[in-house]
Write a protein that holds these residues in place. Structure first.
Motif, PDB file in Angstrom:
ATOM      1  N   GLU A 106       0.833  -1.208   0.000  1.00 40.50           N
ATOM      2  CA  GLU A 106       0.000   0.000   0.000  1.00 40.50           C
ATOM      3  C   GLU A 106       0.867   1.257   0.000  1.00 40.50           C
ATOM      4  OE1 GLU A 106      -3.277   2.557   0.067  1.00 40.50           O
ATOM      5  OE2 GLU A 106      -3.069   0.461  -0.526  1.00 40.50           O
ATOM      6  N   ALA A 107       1.950   1.248   0.766  1.00 42.83           N
ATOM      7  CA  ALA A 107       2.867   2.397   0.765  1.00 42.83           C
ATOM      8  C   ALA A 107       3.425   2.615  -0.636  1.00 42.83           C
ATOM      9  CB  ALA A 107       4.000   2.174   1.763  1.00 42.83           C
ATOM     10  N   PHE A 108       3.842   1.534  -1.291  1.00 40.55           N
ATOM     11  CA  PHE A 108       4.366   1.636  -2.654  1.00 40.55           C
ATOM     12  C   PHE A 108       3.302   2.147  -3.621  1.00 40.55           C
ATOM     13  CE2 PHE A 108       4.828  -0.244  -6.857  1.00 40.55           C
ATOM     14  CZ  PHE A 108       6.022   0.345  -7.254  1.00 40.55           C
ATOM     15  N   ARG A 109       2.102   1.588  -3.556  1.00 38.45           N
ATOM     16  CA  ARG A 109       1.014   2.003  -4.462  1.00 38.45           C
ATOM     17  C   ARG A 109       0.695   3.487  -4.299  1.00 38.45           C
ATOM     18  NH1 ARG A 109      -1.104  -3.034  -3.339  1.00 38.45           N
ATOM     19  NH2 ARG A 109      -2.305  -2.245  -1.604  1.00 38.45           N
ATOM     20  N   GLU A 110       0.608   3.934  -3.057  1.00 41.12           N
ATOM     21  CA  GLU A 110       0.303   5.349  -2.808  1.00 41.12           C
ATOM     22  C   GLU A 110       1.413   6.251  -3.331  1.00 41.12           C
ATOM     23  OE1 GLU A 110      -2.461   6.945  -1.586  1.00 41.12           O
ATOM     24  OE2 GLU A 110      -3.393   4.981  -1.778  1.00 41.12           O
ATOM     25  N   ALA A 111       2.655   5.899  -3.071  1.00 43.92           N
ATOM     26  CA  ALA A 111       3.784   6.716  -3.542  1.00 43.92           C
ATOM     27  C   ALA A 111       3.834   6.746  -5.067  1.00 43.92           C
ATOM     28  CB  ALA A 111       5.100   6.188  -2.979  1.00 43.92           C
ATOM     29  N   SER A 112       3.558   5.622  -5.695  1.00 47.95           N
ATOM     30  CA  SER A 112       3.672   5.552  -7.159  1.00 47.95           C
ATOM     31  C   SER A 112       2.610   6.387  -7.878  1.00 47.95           C
ATOM     32  CB  SER A 112       3.629   4.101  -7.642  1.00 47.95           C
ATOM     33  OG  SER A 112       2.364   3.529  -7.400  1.00 47.95           O
ATOM     34  N   GLN A 113       1.580   6.837  -7.160  1.00 42.93           N
ATOM     35  CA  GLN A 113       0.584   7.702  -7.784  1.00 42.93           C
ATOM     36  C   GLN A 113       1.121   9.102  -8.053  1.00 42.93           C
ATOM     37  OE1 GLN A 113      -3.175   7.706  -5.713  1.00 42.93           O
ATOM     38  NE2 GLN A 113      -3.279   5.480  -5.679  1.00 42.93           N
ATOM     39  N   THR A 114       2.117   9.535  -7.283  1.00 41.01           N
ATOM     40  CA  THR A 114       2.652  10.889  -7.457  1.00 41.01           C
ATOM     41  C   THR A 114       4.154  10.923  -7.723  1.00 41.01           C
ATOM     42  OG1 THR A 114       2.919  11.135  -5.063  1.00 41.01           O
ATOM     43  CG2 THR A 114       0.862  11.957  -6.036  1.00 41.01           C
ATOM     44  N   VAL A 115       4.838   9.801  -7.579  1.00 38.67           N
ATOM     45  CA  VAL A 115       6.288   9.740  -7.780  1.00 38.67           C
ATOM     46  C   VAL A 115       6.577   8.869  -8.992  1.00 38.67           C
ATOM     47  CG1 VAL A 115       8.484   9.000  -6.785  1.00 38.67           C
ATOM     48  CG2 VAL A 115       6.740  10.041  -5.320  1.00 38.67           C
ATOM     49  N   ASP A 116       7.356   9.409  -9.931  1.00 41.29           N
ATOM     50  CA  ASP A 116       7.727   8.660 -11.133  1.00 41.29           C
ATOM     51  C   ASP A 116       9.047   7.932 -10.916  1.00 41.29           C
ATOM     52  OD1 ASP A 116       5.503   9.574 -12.592  1.00 41.29           O
ATOM     53  OD2 ASP A 116       6.572  11.395 -13.185  1.00 41.29           O
ATOM     54  N   ASP A 117       9.226   6.838 -11.629  1.00 36.64           N
ATOM     55  CA  ASP A 117      10.503   6.115 -11.704  1.00 36.64           C
ATOM     56  C   ASP A 117      11.031   5.649 -10.350  1.00 36.64           C
ATOM     57  OD1 ASP A 117      10.514   6.515 -14.485  1.00 36.64           O
ATOM     58  OD2 ASP A 117      11.490   8.457 -14.255  1.00 36.64           O
ATOM     59  N   ILE A 118      10.161   5.089  -9.516  1.00 34.98           N
ATOM     60  CA  ILE A 118      10.620   4.553  -8.237  1.00 34.98           C
ATOM     61  C   ILE A 118      11.643   3.452  -8.524  1.00 34.98           C
ATOM     62  CG2 ILE A 118       9.940   3.228  -6.191  1.00 34.98           C
ATOM     63  CD1 ILE A 118       7.268   4.749  -6.270  1.00 34.98           C
ATOM     64  N   SER A 119      12.809   3.579  -7.877  1.00 35.85           N
ATOM     65  CA  SER A 119      13.880   2.622  -8.151  1.00 35.85           C
ATOM     66  C   SER A 119      14.108   1.640  -7.008  1.00 35.85           C
ATOM     67  CB  SER A 119      15.192   3.375  -8.439  1.00 35.85           C
ATOM     68  OG  SER A 119      15.552   4.179  -7.333  1.00 35.85           O
ATOM     69  N   GLY A 120      13.479   1.883  -5.858  1.00 31.64           N
ATOM     70  CA  GLY A 120      13.650   0.959  -4.744  1.00 31.64           C
ATOM     71  C   GLY A 120      12.752   1.302  -3.583  1.00 31.64           C
ATOM     72  N   ILE A 121      12.532   0.294  -2.751  1.00 31.05           N
ATOM     73  CA  ILE A 121      11.743   0.477  -1.532  1.00 31.05           C
ATOM     74  C   ILE A 121      12.422  -0.329  -0.432  1.00 31.05           C
ATOM     75  CG2 ILE A 121      10.165  -1.345  -2.261  1.00 31.05           C
ATOM     76  CD1 ILE A 121       7.972  -0.041  -0.582  1.00 31.05           C
ATOM     77  N   ARG A 122      12.506   0.276   0.751  1.00 28.39           N
ATOM     78  CA  ARG A 122      13.083  -0.404   1.908  1.00 28.39           C
ATOM     79  C   ARG A 122      12.095  -0.286   3.056  1.00 28.39           C
ATOM     80  NH1 ARG A 122      16.368   0.263   6.628  1.00 28.39           N
ATOM     81  NH2 ARG A 122      16.243   2.525   6.609  1.00 28.39           N
ATOM     82  N   VAL A 123      11.762  -1.410   3.658  1.00 23.70           N
ATOM     83  CA  VAL A 123      10.889  -1.370   4.829  1.00 23.70           C
ATOM     84  C   VAL A 123      11.760  -1.010   6.023  1.00 23.70           C
ATOM     85  CG1 VAL A 123       9.342  -2.658   6.321  1.00 23.70           C
ATOM     86  CG2 VAL A 123       9.289  -3.045   3.848  1.00 23.70           C
ATOM     87  N   GLU A 124      11.435   0.102   6.619  1.00 24.71           N
ATOM     88  CA  GLU A 124      12.208   0.628   7.742  1.00 24.71           C
ATOM     89  C   GLU A 124      11.693   0.107   9.079  1.00 24.71           C
ATOM     90  OE1 GLU A 124      11.687   4.882   8.786  1.00 24.71           O
ATOM     91  OE2 GLU A 124      13.820   5.003   8.297  1.00 24.71           O
ATOM     92  N   ASN A 125      10.374  -0.090   9.184  1.00 27.77           N
ATOM     93  CA  ASN A 125       9.784  -0.459  10.463  1.00 27.77           C
ATOM     94  C   ASN A 125       8.434  -1.132  10.253  1.00 27.77           C
ATOM     95  OD1 ASN A 125       9.679  -0.584  13.245  1.00 27.77           O
ATOM     96  ND2 ASN A 125       8.914   1.494  13.507  1.00 27.77           N
ATOM     97  N   TRP A 126       8.154  -2.129  11.061  1.00 29.18           N
ATOM     98  CA  TRP A 126       6.856  -2.798  11.074  1.00 29.18           C
ATOM     99  C   TRP A 126       6.207  -2.515  12.419  1.00 29.18           C
ATOM    100  CZ3 TRP A 126       6.090  -5.117   6.459  1.00 29.18           C
ATOM    101  CH2 TRP A 126       7.165  -5.670   5.785  1.00 29.18           C
ATOM    102  N   THR A 127       4.973  -2.040  12.438  1.00 32.24           N
ATOM    103  CA  THR A 127       4.248  -1.828  13.688  1.00 32.24           C
ATOM    104  C   THR A 127       2.800  -2.262  13.483  1.00 32.24           C
ATOM    105  OG1 THR A 127       3.734   0.464  13.100  1.00 32.24           O
ATOM    106  CG2 THR A 127       5.697   0.100  14.446  1.00 32.24           C
ATOM    107  N   ALA A 128       2.034  -2.269  14.556  1.00 35.31           N
ATOM    108  CA  ALA A 128       0.623  -2.642  14.449  1.00 35.31           C
ATOM    109  C   ALA A 128      -0.162  -2.019  15.594  1.00 35.31           C
ATOM    110  CB  ALA A 128       0.465  -4.162  14.471  1.00 35.31           C
ATOM    111  N   ASP A 129      -1.444  -1.792  15.349  1.00 41.21           N
ATOM    112  CA  ASP A 129      -2.367  -1.359  16.390  1.00 41.21           C
ATOM    113  C   ASP A 129      -3.097  -2.597  16.905  1.00 41.21           C
ATOM    114  OD1 ASP A 129      -1.710   1.313  16.031  1.00 41.21           O
ATOM    115  OD2 ASP A 129      -3.400   1.719  14.703  1.00 41.21           O
ATOM    116  N   VAL A 130      -3.239  -2.672  18.207  1.00 41.89           N
ATOM    117  CA  VAL A 130      -3.873  -3.826  18.845  1.00 41.89           C
ATOM    118  C   VAL A 130      -5.073  -3.349  19.656  1.00 41.89           C
ATOM    119  CG1 VAL A 130      -3.555  -5.696  20.516  1.00 41.89           C
ATOM    120  CG2 VAL A 130      -1.683  -5.074  18.975  1.00 41.89           C
ATOM    121  N   GLU A 131      -6.182  -4.062  19.510  1.00 41.60           N
ATOM    122  CA  GLU A 131      -7.385  -3.802  20.307  1.00 41.60           C
ATOM    123  C   GLU A 131      -7.932  -5.127  20.804  1.00 41.60           C
ATOM    124  OE1 GLU A 131     -10.257  -1.534  18.107  1.00 41.60           O
ATOM    125  OE2 GLU A 131      -8.873   0.130  17.768  1.00 41.60           O
TER     126      GLU A 131
END
Length: 67
Positions: free
Chosen positions: A23-48
């Motif tokens: 989803e982060a990639f899809r959202e960024a690709s709507q306004t950013v051209d020529d994405i050359s890489g993606i790095r996951v920096e952090n994983w988190t979650a909300d818990v209820e």
């Protein structure tokens, strides 16, 4: 030599961390051209009530800077 810009984008999903990263990639690709890489920096979650209700992936998106 090519200059590269890196932006931080957070994606969310109620399914998985992988889906949140996509989803982060899809959202960024709507306004950013020529994405050359993606790095996951952090994983988190909300818990209820003892369950994960939202997965979050903070990513760094890289793309070339136009001269």
């Amino acid at each position: 030599m090519t200059a590269v810009k890196v932006i931080r984008v957070m994606g969310t999903s109620d399914e998985s961390w992988e889906a949140a990263a996509h989803e982060a990639f899809r959202e960024a690709s709507q306004t950013v051209d020529d994405i050359s890489g993606i790095r996951v920096e952090n994983w988190t979650a909300d818990v209820e009530d003892g369950d994960i209700v939202e997965y979050k992936a903070t990513t760094e998106i890289a793309f070339p800077v136009e001269h």
